[in-house]
Design an enzyme around this catalytic site. Structure first.
Site, PDB file in Angstrom:
ATOM      1  CD  GLU A 143      -1.104   1.026   3.514  1.00 12.39           C
ATOM      2  OE1 GLU A 143      -2.278   1.363   3.079  1.00 12.39           O
ATOM      3  OE2 GLU A 143      -0.703   1.298   4.637  1.00 12.39           O
ATOM      4  CG  ASN A 144       2.399   2.615   2.837  1.00 13.63           C
ATOM      5  OD1 ASN A 144       2.455   1.709   3.451  1.00 13.63           O
ATOM      6  ND2 ASN A 144       1.603   3.711   2.886  1.00 13.63           N
ATOM      7  CG  ASN A 157      -4.799   3.614   5.551  1.00 15.00           C
ATOM      8  OD1 ASN A 157      -3.777   2.588   5.594  1.00 15.00           O
ATOM      9  ND2 ASN A 157      -4.210   4.683   5.745  1.00 15.00           N
ATOM     10  CG  HIS A 158      -2.015   4.875   2.147  1.00 12.40           C
ATOM     11  ND1 HIS A 158      -2.121   6.417   2.227  1.00 12.40           N
ATOM     12  CD2 HIS A 158      -1.511   4.620   3.566  1.00 12.40           C
ATOM     13  CE1 HIS A 158      -1.966   6.919   3.321  1.00 12.40           C
ATOM     14  NE2 HIS A 158      -1.194   6.002   4.192  1.00 12.40           N
ATOM     15  CG  HIS A 215      -3.831  -2.044   6.692  1.00 15.23           C
ATOM     16  ND1 HIS A 215      -2.552  -2.173   6.320  1.00 15.23           N
ATOM     17  CD2 HIS A 215      -4.079  -0.475   6.403  1.00 15.23           C
ATOM     18  CE1 HIS A 215      -2.010  -0.737   6.060  1.00 15.23           C
ATOM     19  NE2 HIS A 215      -2.860  -0.095   6.035  1.00 15.23           N
ATOM     20  CG  HIS A 230       4.164   1.607   8.382  1.00 15.24           C
ATOM     21  ND1 HIS A 230       4.760   2.689   7.335  1.00 15.24           N
ATOM     22  CD2 HIS A 230       3.221   1.035   7.935  1.00 15.24           C
ATOM     23  CE1 HIS A 230       3.892   2.421   6.278  1.00 15.24           C
ATOM     24  NE2 HIS A 230       2.943   1.654   6.521  1.00 15.24           N
TER      25      HIS A 230
END
Ligand SMILES: [Fe+2]
Ligand SMILES: [Fe+2]
Ligand SMILES: [Fe+2]
Ligand SMILES: [Fe+2]
Ligand SMILES: [Fe+2]
Ligand SMILES: [Fe+2]
Ligand SMILES: [Fe+2]
Ligand SMILES: [Fe+2]
Lengths: 274, 274, 274, 274
Positions: free
Chosen positions: A39-40, A67-68, A153, A180
């Site tokens: 996602e990042n 969420n990203h 998540h 993270h």
């Protein structure tokens, strides 16, 4: 079956260590199935098709999000043609892509992968508990699939742990992502689901959750944005969790994985020298 | 100097392992200074004077708190007479007790202990960054004190990491508490402050953040309370972080501590057999 | 059709003005249908069967709830036998009671009443937009019902307004509740749905959202609870919104209602002297 | 003294009605002092120097801000040279500009204007209650100033009401901003401070809090951003509150103001025909 789950890959630093290490780990540990949370991956926010392909080429069987998921708007399009890219299952009906999919391992084993968003301290989506219930009814472990992995998540440790017990015995692995930071609490629950509160990110830990630290520190102290967040570019740590499953898809062993960068190294002892 | 910090002790299970293990650890590892976070020590919510005394008797030099500091209302009274009990420094002016104190170790070393509450996803108190700045101006490491420890009680990993960099080189150790899950990211920052995102809780991990798991799971699935939260009563894990400091109060070594219960054991290799 | 909606009744002060005024208003204004939000009716938290019966006896056709629906645990039981008591529709599947119901007015008109919880700054339930969509598909205005009213119980003005546009032309009235302050923005939207961001509470306004003001002020300044919240007991204001509907159940006129207590009085001019 | 406070001006629609109406109102009502909240004046986000000057030229004595104070980064610079532009007082020490200022009315009266940010459901700043206490100690009503107005920019009605009681008798007016919806609860508190929970926004109400409604509705239903938020451009309503003060700076009369656009008009009866 040997499973490896790798936490949120952040930016170029994270992608580099995936390309460098994953092919070796896959061979060395004899991995059957690899999941990467992406996602990042694209500049810290979202994922592009090229990056997703890069992960699959490096040895991932599947890429999960969070969420990203759609920070890179193209993902709303290419996710439709990429069955190995899984976005949160509890997005509203009509969201492009899949929130769960049954993916065939090289061995032929069928692995159910589900990505679910928590709701505590996050933008509210629909009930993650009801969502996983539906997915597991549709595809029960040992019946519809040979293994089942949930990437939950979420922010709050309470929601993650409650979720773990809720699916204990019904999935192979519940692993948290999003904070993270790798947690040191991986274990096998009473009904033999492997559990870890957070896999940690895959990126440069000399940072604030993977981002260059100057701007975050400045925002916390001044309460004003000065510039954009940029991924930190130092040596990355590959973080995740390794699970050995039995024939019913339940956990025999679980261990943290941390390779490279600034964190203490961790490798699954049960696969060393095998 | 040898420092041990122990994370949020939850209920009777947590207190029992403190009484059983801390005296032994203190002797075995030759500890100079021990801090215990006690915000959940009394039935999961707050602390009583008897419990605080119990921790001090078992070998703690100091007890810190958090958002549950005053859940037991008596603490508003007895904290005034207990200089070794530290509540969050960024409570409003006029709050009983101290948010920071200089405590003398048995060796005569003066240790500054500060308890600070984060603000992301928590009830808002005053700026934690400005608060620590004031404390460190009043009592700089190497000048006003021989060691300085900050228990940063916060939810978000981003705020905890930013806080760590903000005080890097100015304190001996920044350790997070509150999520009740130990993180696997302890390290020494560039200016030699030891850092760990969360110490984890000291209690029964077959639980939801230390509490019996039935009620939390029920609340997440039904969105209705059915009964009270009660601390889980199975075997506890003592969780924390060990730090070896040099003569200037900066970190030479840092390692996680996990003893007993359901998590993988961890002891500081640098003190074994010493 | 003449509709009156009355906002969150708080405690005894709020109940008293309902008993005193509602029978008179019903007669004087020739009301066809009255809805009362009762989520704070019992001591400020939840509702009892006796209080619900009291509202129905005073002239309410229906009672709605909100995030405090089940603060009085008995409500989980008696709601099953009270079809005129409506709890939020987006609670998890399996929650006792109804989130929507078709209620017959004295005139024989069928009024759909739906109670929905917002998600911004509130405990997360399932999607309120998807929920109302399902209810309106099951029972469309002009087909399944002669009028449709949504009590959208929510904090954020943005979510309330977006919700209003989302159902514009498909319901008779969307009225917000929960902030306990009447807004001065009632109007008829483009497709003729009547809209008001918040009906306001029915209770003593010399208070903090209906509660004695000492304790809330103390909590904001000390960040510590000292005692329980108690409903304020001074003269109450009955707050709500009046709507005149046409034969298709769409709005002809809308006006705020404020009677008694400390706020400027407001009565629907279009029903005066009729 | 005759005071007019005008709530959050949103975009061009809001600015137009200020330019068109404020000069007339100033003359017609014989206003002594006018405050305009300008935090959304520039395209919905923040303020530019030109817009601030425009408000002052149209008849404002002072412009207040809120959580969007510095969305236009230039404001961090020009606020230093504009003593009539007031940003939230509880930003961190070192933030450019003033959080409170004593501004001379044309009559020579000295008016203390303070802008304060609430903390419930907002990004956390320092204690708004402690902040106003300091300002009022430094400049007490009747001693350091002839009138005192607080623009309390906050989300939660509970925090706004508690704040009102906290300063009752010590300021002339406490008016809430930020929700962009006018409340119908203006009144004079027991110690003669005028109070209104929210002034409402000055802009186009056929919108979601002043913004074109398509994108907000889409985001609530899809949970994905599609485009940017743009201010709605239809006819605006000027919203605010009018207060008549006595010689001690306490309230004699208070009334809502709503002029133009889609809301029911409201003008202070006590100034009509005077
Ligand atoms: Fe992430
Ligand atoms: Fe995330
Ligand atoms: Fe805790
Ligand atoms: Fe805590
Ligand atoms: Fe309410
Ligand atoms: Fe409510
Ligand atoms: Fe605003
Ligand atoms: Fe605002």
């Amino acid at each position: 079956m040997r499973l490896l789950f790798i936490g949120d890959v952040v930016g170029r630093a994270g992608r580099s260590i995936i390309s460098a290490e994953l092919p070796k780990l896959r061979a060395e540990w004899g991995l059957d199935f690899v999941i990467v949370n992406g996602e990042n991956a694209a500049g810290g926010f979202g994922i592009t098709e090229a990056v997703c392909d890069e992960f699959l080429a490096a040895g991932a069987d599947c890429v999960t999000l969070g969420n990203h998921a759609f920070d890179q708007r193209d993902a709303l399009v290419f996710i439709a043609r990429q069955p190995r890219l899984i976005r949160p299952v509890n997005y509203p009906r009509g969201t492009p892509g899949r929130g769960a999919n049954l993916i065939e391992a090289a061995s032929g084993a069928r692995v159910l992968v589900v990505n679910v968003l928590g709701r505590v301290f996050m933008d509210a989506l629909d009930d993650p508990f009801a969502a996983i219930e539906r997915e597991l009814e549709a595809c029960p472990l040992g019946v519809g699939c040979d293994a089942a992995v949930v990437d939950f998540h979420a922010e709050a440790s309470s929601e993650k742990q409650a979720f773990g017990y809720f699916v204990d015995g019904r999935v192979s692995l519940v692993v948290g992502t999003h904070t993270h930071v790798p947690t040191a609490d991986c274990r096998i629950l009473a009904q033999r689901t492997a559990y870890m509160t957070d896999a940690g990110m895959t990126g440069d830990y000399d940072s604030v959750i993977g981002m260059d630290k100057e701007e975050p520190v400045r925002r916390f102290t001044t309460k004003l944005p000065t510039s954009r967040f940029e991924p930190a570019s130092g040596p990355a740590t590959l973080c995740g969790v390794a699970v050995e499953l039995d024939g019913q898809g339940l956990a025999l062993a679980v261990a943290p994985v941390r390779i490279g960068g600034r964190l203490a190294e961790a490798r699954p002892g049960f696969w060393q020298g095998s």
